[in-house]
Scaffold this motif. Sequence first.
Motif, PDB file in Angstrom:
ATOM      1  N   THR A  30      72.854  18.925  -8.866  1.00  0.00           N
ATOM      2  CA  THR A  30      72.238  17.863  -8.053  1.00  0.00           C
ATOM      3  C   THR A  30      70.755  18.167  -7.798  1.00  0.00           C
ATOM      4  O   THR A  30      69.992  17.277  -7.474  1.00  0.00           O
ATOM      5  CB  THR A  30      72.951  17.723  -6.691  1.00  0.00           C
ATOM      6  OG1 THR A  30      72.894  18.997  -6.047  1.00  0.00           O
ATOM      7  CG2 THR A  30      74.398  17.292  -6.834  1.00  0.00           C
ATOM      8  N   GLU A  31      70.371  19.455  -7.939  1.00  0.00           N
ATOM      9  CA  GLU A  31      68.978  19.841  -7.654  1.00  0.00           C
ATOM     10  C   GLU A  31      68.104  19.826  -8.908  1.00  0.00           C
ATOM     11  O   GLU A  31      66.930  20.174  -8.832  1.00  0.00           O
ATOM     12  CB  GLU A  31      68.952  21.270  -7.077  1.00  0.00           C
ATOM     13  CG  GLU A  31      69.695  21.413  -5.775  1.00  0.00           C
ATOM     14  CD  GLU A  31      69.971  22.871  -5.446  1.00  0.00           C
ATOM     15  OE1 GLU A  31      69.304  23.761  -6.004  1.00  0.00           O
ATOM     16  OE2 GLU A  31      70.875  23.097  -4.627  1.00  0.00           O
ATOM     17  N   LYS A  32      68.668  19.481 -10.063  1.00  0.00           N
ATOM     18  CA  LYS A  32      67.909  19.650 -11.306  1.00  0.00           C
ATOM     19  C   LYS A  32      67.895  18.354 -12.139  1.00  0.00           C
ATOM     20  O   LYS A  32      68.693  18.188 -13.065  1.00  0.00           O
ATOM     21  CB  LYS A  32      68.507  20.805 -12.120  1.00  0.00           C
ATOM     22  CG  LYS A  32      68.445  22.129 -11.339  1.00  0.00           C
ATOM     23  CD  LYS A  32      68.675  23.328 -12.197  1.00  0.00           C
ATOM     24  CE  LYS A  32      68.680  24.611 -11.414  1.00  0.00           C
ATOM     25  NZ  LYS A  32      67.391  25.006 -10.845  1.00  0.00           N
TER      26      LYS A  32
END
Length: 216
Positions: A30-32
Amino acid sequence: MTEAPYLSTTRTAYNTVAADYAEFVKNLMTEKPLDRAMLASFAELVLTDGGQVGDLGCGPGRVTAHLHSLGVNAFGIDLSPEMVAVARRMYPDLQFDEGRLTELDLKDASLAGAVAWYSIIHTPPALLPPVFAEFERVLAPGGHLLLAFQVGDNELRHIVQGYGHTVSLDAYRLSPEYITEQLKAAGFVMTAQLVRQPEAPETVPQAYLLARKPCL
Ligand SMILES: C[S@@+](CC[C@H](N)C(=O)[O-])C[C@H]1O[C@@H](n2cnc3c(N)ncnc32)[C@H](O)[C@@H]1O
């Protein structure tokens, strides 16, 4: 048949860290956004032709599950029985099996796509040609291959601490040029390459290579 020492040490290390590694990577996707973009493009390409996709060196199965959420018929294979057990617990509806990148228990030309997401990094670079030959064997003509790895000059890093455990694990930072050369030698045609800057705690650029087995 005796096993190459790098396989035994890699298996032992990932058996040791499996549960904590799974916790560490659980929400990383979700962070990338750029990682997701590569996986989304890969998914779109394989969905056009349909068929199964192997997540080769799947670890705890997060990429298998992510591809599944995009509509891809994905399953996972990993060297570490503990990783396979964790993946099965986390995603009970998906298929995960033990296996080696060099000897996949898959029929010739049986896959529409294959992903090796940070799983070729433990194979000594000089031993990657048989791995790429195996990927080429199991992909159908026109099948897509997506690789992810840390960028370097094929240098070895010996890891002694990971995810709260003492381990003994070799990992290589790979040269995109060298990997491209080896993929071409195995019969692949390059589709795309993304090299992005590191995002903490990463310390080096990350590479994503998309290649294709030529159509007949
Ligand atoms: C850094 S982890 C990546 C796991 C997963 N792809 C992810 O991104 O979360 C590397 C994984 O590759 C697996 N692996 C390494 N060498 C392998 C080999 N020769 N055959 C099968 N799996 C391998 C390890 O057991 C480990 O689970």
